[in-house]
Design an enzyme around this catalytic site. Structure first.
Site, short mmCIF file in Angstrom:
data_model
loop_
_atom_site.label_atom_id
_atom_site.label_comp_id
_atom_site.label_asym_id
_atom_site.label_seq_id
_atom_site.Cartn_x
_atom_site.Cartn_y
_atom_site.Cartn_z
N HIS A 188 0.82 -1.23 0.00
CA HIS A 188 0.00 0.00 0.00
C HIS A 188 0.84 1.27 0.00
CE1 HIS A 188 -4.02 -1.87 0.98
NE2 HIS A 188 -3.19 -2.91 1.11
N ASP A 396 3.41 9.58 -0.48
CA ASP A 396 2.27 8.75 -0.09
C ASP A 396 2.04 7.72 -1.18
OD1 ASP A 396 -0.01 7.86 1.24
OD2 ASP A 396 -0.66 9.89 1.72
P1 ADP Z 1 -3.07 6.18 5.28
O1 ADP Z 1 -3.38 4.83 4.73
O2 ADP Z 1 -1.63 6.51 5.25
O3 ADP Z 1 -3.66 6.40 6.62
P2 ADP Z 1 -5.01 7.30 3.33
O4 ADP Z 1 -5.33 8.72 3.01
O5 ADP Z 1 -4.79 6.44 2.14
O6 ADP Z 1 -3.77 7.29 4.33
O7 ADP Z 1 -6.20 6.68 4.14
C1 ADP Z 1 -6.67 7.24 5.32
C2 ADP Z 1 -8.05 6.70 5.61
O8 ADP Z 1 -8.37 6.99 6.96
C3 ADP Z 1 -9.12 7.37 4.75
O9 ADP Z 1 -10.11 6.42 4.43
C4 ADP Z 1 -9.68 8.44 5.68
O10 ADP Z 1 -11.04 8.74 5.45
C5 ADP Z 1 -9.51 7.81 7.04
N1 ADP Z 1 -9.27 8.85 8.04
C6 ADP Z 1 -8.26 9.74 8.06
N2 ADP Z 1 -8.39 10.58 9.11
C7 ADP Z 1 -9.50 10.20 9.76
C8 ADP Z 1 -10.18 10.67 10.93
N3 ADP Z 1 -9.73 11.70 11.66
N4 ADP Z 1 -11.28 10.01 11.31
C9 ADP Z 1 -11.73 8.96 10.60
N5 ADP Z 1 -11.14 8.48 9.50
C10 ADP Z 1 -10.05 9.09 9.08
O1 F6P Z 2 -0.66 1.59 4.16
C1 F6P Z 2 -0.84 2.49 5.16
C2 F6P Z 2 -0.90 1.90 6.55
O2 F6P Z 2 0.33 1.77 7.09
C3 F6P Z 2 -1.58 0.56 6.70
O3 F6P Z 2 -0.80 -0.57 6.53
C4 F6P Z 2 -2.07 0.68 8.06
O4 F6P Z 2 -3.11 -0.17 8.35
C5 F6P Z 2 -2.48 2.14 8.15
O5 F6P Z 2 -1.60 2.81 7.35
C6 F6P Z 2 -2.53 2.70 9.55
O6 F6P Z 2 -1.34 2.51 10.24
P1 F6P Z 2 -1.26 1.70 11.59
O7 F6P Z 2 -1.85 0.36 11.33
O8 F6P Z 2 0.18 1.67 11.93
O9 F6P Z 2 -2.10 2.47 12.57
#
Ligand code: ADP
Ligand code: F6P
Length: 495
Positions: A188, A396
């Site tokens: 991812h 990212d």
């Molecule tokens: P990562 O996988 O690095 O966390 P992404 O942007 O790909 O980043 O995914 C983040 C996910 O978490 C999204 O589906 C987003 O809606 C959710 N998310 C991020 N911040 C919040 C929050 N404060 N409350 C609920 N969901 C959140």
């Molecule tokens: O790919 C992004 C990612 O690291 C996922 O593997 C993971 O589930 C998510 O972000 C949130 O991170 P964590 O599991 O360390 O809270």
């Protein structure tokens, strides 16, 4: 082959926010197994000592939940708390198979090798990766445990889909335990180029781990090319375009950009409740001319400090004055015991305090900062309330927030300010693209996005929505699984 232990009598556990009771499952082998570090729900113990469940953070869970809800299968992962032996159970229509992690495993494998070694290395070394043998040993040990748990639950000839950087050794380990399985792996996060990856003292072992899969998927073509090139260089293997040749089989690599459940979001923003809530949010913010929004896990890769600096400079320059614009920054708590994340939180909170101290007026902050998680409904309302969505990671893999915003703006009225360093920029060409390291450039682009005409916003948004709606998460999963299996056994139609 190890058999699952017989289950104790069914127990029911109260669920805080997943909206249903979780029920212990009867033991059953699965034809389709997803393996990820985390389960989609975290077990949390409240101050009153009562255990409950809440949705786990991050993009992986957002993407895989709808995929699993539409397929019969099992999800193997950690339930988010230390030292607990739990039986398989069902939640939100999914069969979940918990893997136990001790406090020490969490410290060394999760906070250590996964998030202090691999995470910074794979994200352009924005933070200095830590290379310690003790962390590596824990990573091997825990990967073995995941491989064993998966071997126990997978039916003969099952399809197994291993997820993300925490489990890169699982494909090879699993193949040794269960050569009958069809194994896919999806990363991812970005897969780094040779110049960075070669720092890793265990580079060959990681590559060999991944090469246990039949198909290795990446967010971008660059990730796939890096992997093939590295396999040739450090494993002495023959390669041809996106294939790596082993003695007895061929491993394929490919780009499968992940996406969101666009239909679910479109339905959500169509509800009167979400629309009412969006209007209420704007009113609570004092009905400013422009609402800018950031939604991220609180992570140093997300560029939160850089974007807030660019925004604040617009006030310093007197381009904006209090009341013209409000920035809402939502930051989900993340990896809070890792030093870098603690420092980042303090720095952001200081930065927000300073900016408001300098430029806010009584009852009218220029930045509203919330360090918390929200429900999907509340996030959808926030997306609807925001004129400019600010997604400016320094690096990212994809960034699903950018795609969620686009899916939600059926009214074609928002602008997306997007980092060139997010995987999403490969698809969302009509966003206002920025180099987040360039604070001056980001500031100007932010201003441009704030002041784009309705016609320009609509033109850009229409084109981005076409992409996100046509390439949704179902299509992502279908394409990966069809490529893995070479047939339609696991494909489900979108919508
Ligand atoms: P990562 O996988 O690095 O966390 P992404 O942007 O790909 O980043 O995914 C983040 C996910 O978490 C999204 O589906 C987003 O809606 C959710 N998310 C991020 N911040 C919040 C929050 N404060 N409350 C609920 N969901 C959140
Ligand atoms: O790919 C992004 C990612 O690291 C996922 O593997 C993971 O589930 C998510 O972000 C949130 O991170 P964590 O599991 O360390 O809270």
């Amino acid at each position: 082959m190890t058999q699952l232990r017989p289950h104790k009598s069914p127990i029911r556990v109260k669920s805080a926010s997943v909206g249903e009771e979780l029920e212990v499952q009867t033991s059953k082998k699965s034809d389709f197994v997803v393996v990820a570090n985390r389960l989609p729900v975290d077990r949390v113990t409240g101050d009153d000592g009562e255990a409950s469940w809440r949705r786990s953070p991050g993009g992986l869970v957002t993407a895989i939940v709808p995929v699993m809800q539409r397929r019969e299968g099992a999800w193997v992962g950690w339930q988010g708390s230390p030292d607990e032996d739990l039986e398989p159970f069902t939640a939100e229509g999914m069969t979940l198979v918990p893997v136990r992690l001790s406090g020490q495993d969490i410290e060394l494998y999760y906070e250590g090798f996964s998030n202090a070694t691999l995470w910074p290395l794979y994200h352009d070394v924005i933070a200095q990766p830590v290379y310690r043998r003790r962390l590596w040993d824990a990573y091997v040990r825990v990967n073995e445990r995941f491989a064993q748990a998966t071997a126990d639950i997978a039916a003969e000839g099952a399809v197994v889909w291993v997820q993300d950087y925490q489990l890169q050794l699982v494909p090879k380990m699993l193949r040794e335990l269960r050569p009958d399985l069809r194994i896919g792996f999806f990363l991812h996060i970005p897969f780094p180029p040779m110049e960075l990856f070669q720092q890793l003292p265990w580079r060959r072992e990681i590559l060999e781990g991944l090469l246990g899969a039949d198909l290795v998927g990446f967010q971008s073509p660059d990730g796939a090319s890096n992997f093939v090139r590295l396999s040739r260089r450090f494993c002495d293997l023959k390669t041809q375009r996106h294939e790596v040749m082993l003695d007895d089989r061929t491993v394929r690599a490919g780009a499968f950009p992940i996406s969101v459940d666009a239909n679910e979001l479109i339905a959500l923003v169509g509800t009167p409740e979400v629309q009412k809530r969006a209007a209420q949010i704007r009113e609570d913010l004092g009905n400013p001319a422009c609402v800018l929004l950031g939604v991220d896990r609180l992570d140093y890769t997300k560029g939160i400090q850089q974007r807030l600096r660019a925004f604040t400079e617009l006030f310093k320059d007197k381009t904006l004055k209090c009341g013209d614009a409000v920035f809402v920054q939502i930051a989900t708590p993340s990896r809070e015991r890792v030093e870098e994340y603690r420092i980042l939180r303090d720095e952001i909170e200081l930065q927000v305090g300073r900016a408001n101290g300098m430029y806010a007026e009584l009852g009218a902050p220029i930045i509203n900062y919330m360090h918390t998680s929200y429900s999907r409904d509340e996030l959808a309302a926030l997306y609807l309330a925001a004129d400019v969505m600010v997604v400016t990671p320094l690096r990212d893999g994809m960034n699903l927030v950018a795609k969620e915003y686009v899916a939600c703006r059926a009214d074609l009225r928002g602008s997306l300010l997007l980092s060139e360093f997010a995987g999403a920029a490969n698809e969302l060409h009509r966003a206002f693209l920025v180099n987040p390291y360039d604070i001056g450039g980001t500031k100007h682009r932010m201003y441009e996005a704030m002041h784009a005409s309705p016609v320009e916003r609509a033109r850009r948004m229409r084109s981005m929505r076409k992409r996100v709606i046509e390439h949704d998460v179902d299509r992502w999963a279908n394409e990966f699984l069809v490529a893995l299996e070479g047939n339609q056994r696991h494909a489900v139609s979108a919508g």
